[in-house]
Design a protein around this motif. Structure first.
Motif, mmCIF file in Angstrom:
data_model
loop_
_atom_site.group_PDB
_atom_site.id
_atom_site.type_symbol
_atom_site.label_atom_id
_atom_site.label_comp_id
_atom_site.label_asym_id
_atom_site.label_seq_id
_atom_site.Cartn_x
_atom_site.Cartn_y
_atom_site.Cartn_z
ATOM 1 N N LYS A 73 1.596 -2.459 -0.796
ATOM 2 C CA LYS A 73 2.236 -3.784 -0.027
ATOM 3 C C LYS A 73 2.269 -4.197 0.880
ATOM 4 C CE LYS A 73 1.613 -7.482 -4.406
ATOM 5 N NZ LYS A 73 2.622 -8.675 -5.039
ATOM 6 N N LEU A 74 3.806 -3.385 1.122
ATOM 7 C CA LEU A 74 3.744 -2.268 2.396
ATOM 8 C C LEU A 74 2.538 -1.116 3.343
ATOM 9 C CD1 LEU A 74 7.830 -2.494 1.701
ATOM 10 C CD2 LEU A 74 6.351 -4.080 3.030
ATOM 11 N N HIS A 75 2.377 -0.765 3.083
ATOM 12 C CA HIS A 75 1.231 0.505 2.622
ATOM 13 C C HIS A 75 0.195 -0.751 3.343
ATOM 14 C CE1 HIS A 75 -1.659 3.509 3.109
ATOM 15 N NE2 HIS A 75 -0.468 4.020 3.126
ATOM 16 N N HIS A 76 -0.274 -1.694 2.541
ATOM 17 C CA HIS A 76 -1.380 -2.158 3.150
ATOM 18 C C HIS A 76 -1.238 -3.046 3.915
ATOM 19 C CE1 HIS A 76 -4.179 -6.146 2.961
ATOM 20 N NE2 HIS A 76 -5.115 -4.754 2.351
ATOM 21 N N LYS A 77 -0.047 -3.373 4.432
ATOM 22 C CA LYS A 77 0.115 -4.551 5.724
ATOM 23 C C LYS A 77 0.635 -4.383 6.787
ATOM 24 C CE LYS A 77 3.795 -8.084 6.934
ATOM 25 N NZ LYS A 77 5.580 -8.314 5.958
ATOM 26 N N ALA A 78 1.238 -3.059 6.935
ATOM 27 C CA ALA A 78 1.191 -1.799 7.971
ATOM 28 C C ALA A 78 0.154 -1.303 8.223
ATOM 29 C CB ALA A 78 2.146 -0.622 7.869
ATOM 30 N N TYR A 79 -1.088 -0.663 7.180
ATOM 31 C CA TYR A 79 -1.886 -0.011 8.238
ATOM 32 C C TYR A 79 -3.226 -1.100 8.913
ATOM 33 C CZ TYR A 79 -1.071 4.387 7.388
ATOM 34 O OH TYR A 79 0.032 5.853 8.012
ATOM 35 N N LEU A 80 -2.466 -2.283 8.375
ATOM 36 C CA LEU A 80 -3.238 -3.128 8.564
ATOM 37 C C LEU A 80 -3.561 -3.591 9.735
ATOM 38 C CD1 LEU A 80 -6.656 -4.590 7.248
ATOM 39 C CD2 LEU A 80 -5.777 -3.651 5.741
ATOM 40 N N GLU A 81 -2.315 -4.099 9.894
ATOM 41 C CA GLU A 81 -1.845 -4.445 11.916
ATOM 42 C C GLU A 81 -1.972 -3.139 12.481
ATOM 43 O OE1 GLU A 81 0.131 -6.404 14.640
ATOM 44 O OE2 GLU A 81 -0.590 -7.020 12.674
ATOM 45 N N ILE A 82 -2.154 -1.705 12.182
ATOM 46 C CA ILE A 82 -2.330 -0.280 12.905
ATOM 47 C C ILE A 82 -3.865 -0.400 13.818
ATOM 48 C CG2 ILE A 82 -2.718 1.878 12.716
ATOM 49 C CD1 ILE A 82 0.125 1.560 11.430
ATOM 50 N N LEU A 83 -4.693 -1.185 12.537
ATOM 51 C CA LEU A 83 -5.746 -1.166 12.548
ATOM 52 C C LEU A 83 -6.615 -2.318 13.400
ATOM 53 C CD1 LEU A 83 -7.526 -0.318 8.997
ATOM 54 C CD2 LEU A 83 -7.679 0.801 11.139
ATOM 55 N N ARG A 84 -5.998 -3.385 13.521
ATOM 56 C CA ARG A 84 -6.133 -4.572 13.764
ATOM 57 C C ARG A 84 -5.682 -3.870 15.697
ATOM 58 N NH1 ARG A 84 -3.743 -8.359 16.499
ATOM 59 N NH2 ARG A 84 -0.956 -7.854 16.037
ATOM 60 N N GLN A 85 -4.951 -3.478 16.145
ATOM 61 C CA GLN A 85 -3.879 -2.959 17.667
ATOM 62 C C GLN A 85 -5.218 -2.216 17.809
ATOM 63 O OE1 GLN A 85 0.162 -2.984 18.742
ATOM 64 N NE2 GLN A 85 0.799 -4.357 16.607
ATOM 65 N N SER A 86 -5.815 -1.451 17.115
ATOM 66 C CA SER A 86 -6.149 -0.707 17.729
ATOM 67 C C SER A 86 -8.045 -0.905 17.723
ATOM 68 C CB SER A 86 -6.746 0.986 16.322
ATOM 69 O OG SER A 86 -5.176 1.000 15.677
ATOM 70 N N GLY A 87 -8.132 -2.175 17.931
ATOM 71 C CA GLY A 87 -9.487 -3.114 18.210
ATOM 72 C C GLY A 87 -10.574 -2.324 17.066
ATOM 73 N N VAL A 88 -9.797 -2.566 15.473
ATOM 74 C CA VAL A 88 -11.077 -2.683 14.402
ATOM 75 C C VAL A 88 -11.056 -4.218 14.934
ATOM 76 C CG1 VAL A 88 -11.524 -2.596 11.829
ATOM 77 C CG2 VAL A 88 -10.007 -0.876 13.079
ATOM 78 N N PRO A 89 -12.802 -5.086 14.516
ATOM 79 C CA PRO A 89 -12.883 -5.920 15.089
ATOM 80 C C PRO A 89 -12.807 -6.681 13.304
ATOM 81 C CG PRO A 89 -15.034 -4.780 14.861
ATOM 82 C CD PRO A 89 -14.003 -4.045 14.960
ATOM 83 N N GLY A 90 -12.016 -7.910 12.928
ATOM 84 C CA GLY A 90 -12.135 -8.582 12.337
ATOM 85 C C GLY A 90 -11.268 -8.034 10.915
ATOM 86 N N THR A 91 -10.338 -8.814 10.173
ATOM 87 C CA THR A 91 -10.054 -8.774 8.733
ATOM 88 C C THR A 91 -11.262 -7.195 7.594
ATOM 89 O OG1 THR A 91 -8.681 -10.169 8.876
ATOM 90 C CG2 THR A 91 -8.795 -8.921 6.524
ATOM 91 N N GLU A 92 -12.176 -8.263 7.952
ATOM 92 C CA GLU A 92 -13.295 -7.449 6.887
ATOM 93 C C GLU A 92 -13.445 -6.140 6.967
ATOM 94 O OE1 GLU A 92 -17.863 -7.832 5.233
ATOM 95 O OE2 GLU A 92 -16.720 -9.866 6.067
ATOM 96 N N GLN A 93 -13.766 -5.646 8.621
ATOM 97 C CA GLN A 93 -14.139 -4.650 8.932
ATOM 98 C C GLN A 93 -12.822 -3.308 8.674
ATOM 99 O OE1 GLN A 93 -17.048 -3.664 11.989
ATOM 100 N NE2 GLN A 93 -16.871 -5.607 12.409
ATOM 101 N N ALA A 94 -11.617 -4.142 8.957
ATOM 102 C CA ALA A 94 -10.541 -3.176 8.865
ATOM 103 C C ALA A 94 -10.420 -2.896 7.180
ATOM 104 C CB ALA A 94 -9.091 -4.223 9.348
ATOM 105 N N GLU A 95 -9.773 -4.204 6.381
ATOM 106 C CA GLU A 95 -10.452 -3.746 4.897
ATOM 107 C C GLU A 95 -10.769 -2.494 4.569
ATOM 108 O OE1 GLU A 95 -8.062 -4.858 2.768
ATOM 109 O OE2 GLU A 95 -7.621 -6.996 3.005
ATOM 110 N N ALA A 96 -12.803 -2.513 5.158
ATOM 111 C CA ALA A 96 -13.314 -1.452 5.095
ATOM 112 C C ALA A 96 -12.027 -0.516 5.156
ATOM 113 C CB ALA A 96 -14.618 -1.728 4.948
ATOM 114 N N LEU A 97 -11.989 -0.222 5.853
ATOM 115 C CA LEU A 97 -11.397 1.070 6.688
ATOM 116 C C LEU A 97 -10.228 1.768 6.093
ATOM 117 C CD1 LEU A 97 -11.628 1.432 10.453
ATOM 118 C CD2 LEU A 97 -13.347 2.873 8.659
#
Length: 228
Positions: A73-97
């Motif tokens: 869960k912590l792994h998921h939380k950290a990487y979703l935030e990194i992807l968000r800050q890296s310019g991935v638009p939207g939660t759905e696309q970040a989740e897919a990556l």
């Protein structure tokens, strides 16, 4: 002394998460422009960087980052935030990556991975995989029949320890049943994987290059230490 056991890191050592353009087909930057090759490569680096933090995180997400390899869960939380800050638009696309990152089927073995594992097992050398990771990587080996050549897997999220803590190296050394001084650790990070030296193991560094650019890195490391 003769090498009786070899411990391998996973990411950047035995396998690598390779850049696939199809993953980024629908991604755009802040002004709606599709990500170019450099931006895609930077995203991949941020997804797979084992130690280096590439964005500024608040206290909550920094704590998740520091403990990411101990809890899924912590792994998921950290990487979703990194992807968000890296310019991935939207939660759905970040989740897919993110799903790509944690899917063992997406990881590519290095060209010499299969052969060196088979040769080591065939020679009677004990073989272990030791990884700071928050998901089960065994399916990446099983899908290719390589699990037959691995005696033990020690994964940080399962044992509650992370490299370079000497404790995690001791766990695998004890399970493999060879003295530390007769055990070689091969990995792509001097600090994390090189921690094996603190308990008396030998250490060999390999570069986490794209798989096509490192056809014989594992074999060279093993030969350097007389393990093949």
């Amino acid at each position: 002394m003769a090498i009786q056991a070899v411990m391998f890191d996973f990411s950047g050592t035995l396998f690598r998460l390779e850049h696939r353009r199809s993953w980024f087909t629908d991604l755009v930057d802040d002004d709606g422009t599709p990500l170019d090759a450099d931006e895609q490569a930077e995203l991949m680096r941020r997804m797979t960087a084992p130690v280096t933090l590439t964005v500024d995180l608040d206290e909550d997400h920094r704590d998740a980052w520091e403990r990411r390899d101990l809890d899924a869960k912590l792994h998921h939380k950290a990487y979703l935030e990194i992807l968000r800050q890296s310019g991935v638009p939207g939660t759905e696309q970040a989740e897919a990556l993110y799903r790509r990152l944690v899917d063992p089927a997406e990881w590519t073995p290095y060209p010499d991975t299969a052969d060196v594992l088979k040769e080591l097992a065939g020679s009677g050398t004990k073989v272990g995989v030791l990884s700071n990771i928050a998901f089960d990587i065994r399916p990446a080996f099983t899908a290719r029949g390589l699990d037959a050549y691995i005696d033990e897997f020690v994964l940080s999220y399962e044992v509650g320890q992370i490299k370079p803590d000497p404790a995690i190296f001791r766990i695998l050394v004890e399970r493999l049943g060879a003295p530390a001084e007769n055990t070689l650790m091969i990995g792509d990070h001097t600090d994390a994987d090189g921690g094996a030296r603190d308990i008396g193991c030998e250490f060999a560094l390999v570069e986490p290059l794209p798989t096509v650019e490192r056809p014989g890195g594992l074999r060279a490391a093993l030969r350097e230490h007389g393990a093949l």
